[in-house]
Enzyme design. Sequence first.
Site, PDB file in Angstrom:
ATOM      1  N   GLU A   1       1.010  -1.364  -0.015  1.00 52.07           N
ATOM      2  CA  GLU A   1      -0.370   0.383  -0.131  1.00 52.07           C
ATOM      3  C   GLU A   1       0.479   1.375  -0.146  1.00 52.07           C
ATOM      4  OE1 GLU A   1      -3.072  -0.735   2.760  1.00 52.07           O
ATOM      5  OE2 GLU A   1      -3.320   1.635   2.984  1.00 52.07           O
TER       6      GLU A   1
ATOM      7  N   ASP B   1       0.056   5.510   0.341  1.00 52.47           N
ATOM      8  CA  ASP B   1      -0.640   6.065   0.958  1.00 52.47           C
ATOM      9  C   ASP B   1      -0.183   7.613   1.749  1.00 52.47           C
ATOM     10  OD1 ASP B   1      -2.769   3.890   2.187  1.00 52.47           O
ATOM     11  OD2 ASP B   1      -1.595   4.161   4.286  1.00 52.47           O
TER      12      ASP B   1
ATOM     13  N   GLU C   1      -2.635  10.651   2.839  1.00 52.63           N
ATOM     14  CA  GLU C   1      -3.431  11.059   3.199  1.00 52.63           C
ATOM     15  C   GLU C   1      -3.655  12.719   3.809  1.00 52.63           C
ATOM     16  OE1 GLU C   1      -5.106   7.156   5.667  1.00 52.63           O
ATOM     17  OE2 GLU C   1      -3.317   7.951   6.772  1.00 52.63           O
TER      18      GLU C   1
ATOM     19  N   THR D   1       1.537  10.331   4.507  1.00 49.92           N
ATOM     20  CA  THR D   1       2.071   9.368   3.802  1.00 49.92           C
ATOM     21  C   THR D   1       3.112   7.979   4.762  1.00 49.92           C
ATOM     22  OG1 THR D   1       4.709  10.308   3.741  1.00 49.92           O
ATOM     23  CG2 THR D   1       2.895  11.058   2.037  1.00 49.92           C
TER      24      THR D   1
ATOM     25  N   ARG E   1       5.875   3.146   8.054  1.00 51.03           N
ATOM     26  CA  ARG E   1       7.081   4.175   7.534  1.00 51.03           C
ATOM     27  C   ARG E   1       6.220   5.513   7.306  1.00 51.03           C
ATOM     28  NH1 ARG E   1       7.434  -0.716   4.471  1.00 51.03           N
ATOM     29  NH2 ARG E   1       8.745  -1.964   5.380  1.00 51.03           N
ATOM     30  N   GLU E   2       5.765   6.322   8.941  1.00 53.06           N
ATOM     31  CA  GLU E   2       4.853   7.135   7.890  1.00 53.06           C
ATOM     32  C   GLU E   2       6.098   8.710   8.274  1.00 53.06           C
ATOM     33  OE1 GLU E   2       4.947   5.229  10.828  1.00 53.06           O
ATOM     34  OE2 GLU E   2       2.616   4.272  11.023  1.00 53.06           O
TER      35      GLU E   2
ATOM     36  N   ARG F   1      10.407   6.660  19.690  1.00 55.62           N
ATOM     37  CA  ARG F   1       9.876   5.578  18.428  1.00 55.62           C
ATOM     38  C   ARG F   1      11.206   4.360  19.221  1.00 55.62           C
ATOM     39  NH1 ARG F   1       6.791   6.065  13.302  1.00 55.62           N
ATOM     40  NH2 ARG F   1       6.728   2.996  12.927  1.00 55.62           N
TER      41      ARG F   1
END
Length: 297
Positions: A111, A113, A115, A129, A139-140, A280
């Site tokens: 996918e 993305d 958004e 993304t 993997r933002e 993170r």
Amino acid sequence: MAALLCSPNKLRRSVLLVGVALMLGMHLSAATMDKDIELIWGASHTYFFMDGETESLALSLDDQQGSCFRSKDMYLYGTISMEIKLVDGNSAGVVATAYTISEGPWSYHDEIDLEFLGNETGQPITLHTNIFVNGVGGREQQFYLPFDPAADYHTYTIEWNPKYILIKVDGKAIRAFKNYEEYGVAFPTWQQQRVYGSLWDADEWATQGGRVKTDWSEAPFVAYYRNYTFAWCQPSPGVSWCGAEPKDSARFDLDQRTLDDLRAASDQYMVYDYCSDHKRFNESEFPTECSLQRQGI
Ligand SMILES: *[C@@H]1O[C@H](CO)[C@@H](O)[C@H](O)[C@H]1NC(C)=O
Ligand SMILES: *[C@@H]1O[C@H](CO)[C@@H](O)[C@H](O)[C@H]1NC(C)=O
Ligand SMILES: *[C@@H]1O[C@H](CO)[C@@H](O)[C@H](O)[C@H]1NC(C)=O
């Protein structure tokens, strides 16, 4: 995340069929987007219309339902572009999307993305993304757009070839995800993907982590999509399909302009990058592609 919004349990087939019939009836001879895409849900308040010479699609969202369309075709490598004009005013809680996704088992889906996360004050809208490969995302990268994306149409592009996934805004690359398969990082190389666009309510998380809710007194929210285009990844001489081209082929290399654009996006517009999220990940735990990138590989 985006894919959930077009899940089959949200389909309203009877409404969809009526909506499609109406829309085809309206613009039989128009130069068209409706030959390439179909409405999946929300057809009762989604419509095609002529904006001058250009056929546009208005997706709307109210407290009952959002809207979603998808491409009729599926693709393996290629360049997908569309122009989008986002919801203006207070769009907190509202998310507009453009994404591609493979079909088949969710556990190893691919996918890509885009958004657009709404904002109470209208601006800035965050472009979120993400890239999933074999069912794994995380993997933002997020960007503020250097213009008001609700004031006019802007072009958003996903370019996917055997070596890179590039995300571009108005022709300028903002993100590149490289194929590092030889280092054990998965890359989407074999599953076809379908293109989707949607408008939905995500006020549990979209705006300031969900603290700002959708203000339904502002509904319906409307986002406009037009000029959906798709180009197959062009093969070079002697290669019949770009997927057959070796991924280290020079024709996939990023040119200086693209490298400059990526640098500018990262310096000026990026507001979140998973590869620099030290809350993170511990230093040794960053995803492999992050350290490869840092080393300029
Ligand atoms: C919304 O816009 C304000 C500035 O008007 C900004 O400070 C804030 O970070 C934005 N929120 C999001 C979620 O992008
Ligand atoms: C439609 O999009 C393509 C690809 O982004 C672009 O080359 C073309 O100029 C656009 N057409 C119009 C009418 O804007
Ligand atoms: C990072 O490492 C420390 C010490 O080894 C550990 O306590 C912590 O839970 C780790 N954090 C993450 C996000 O894994």
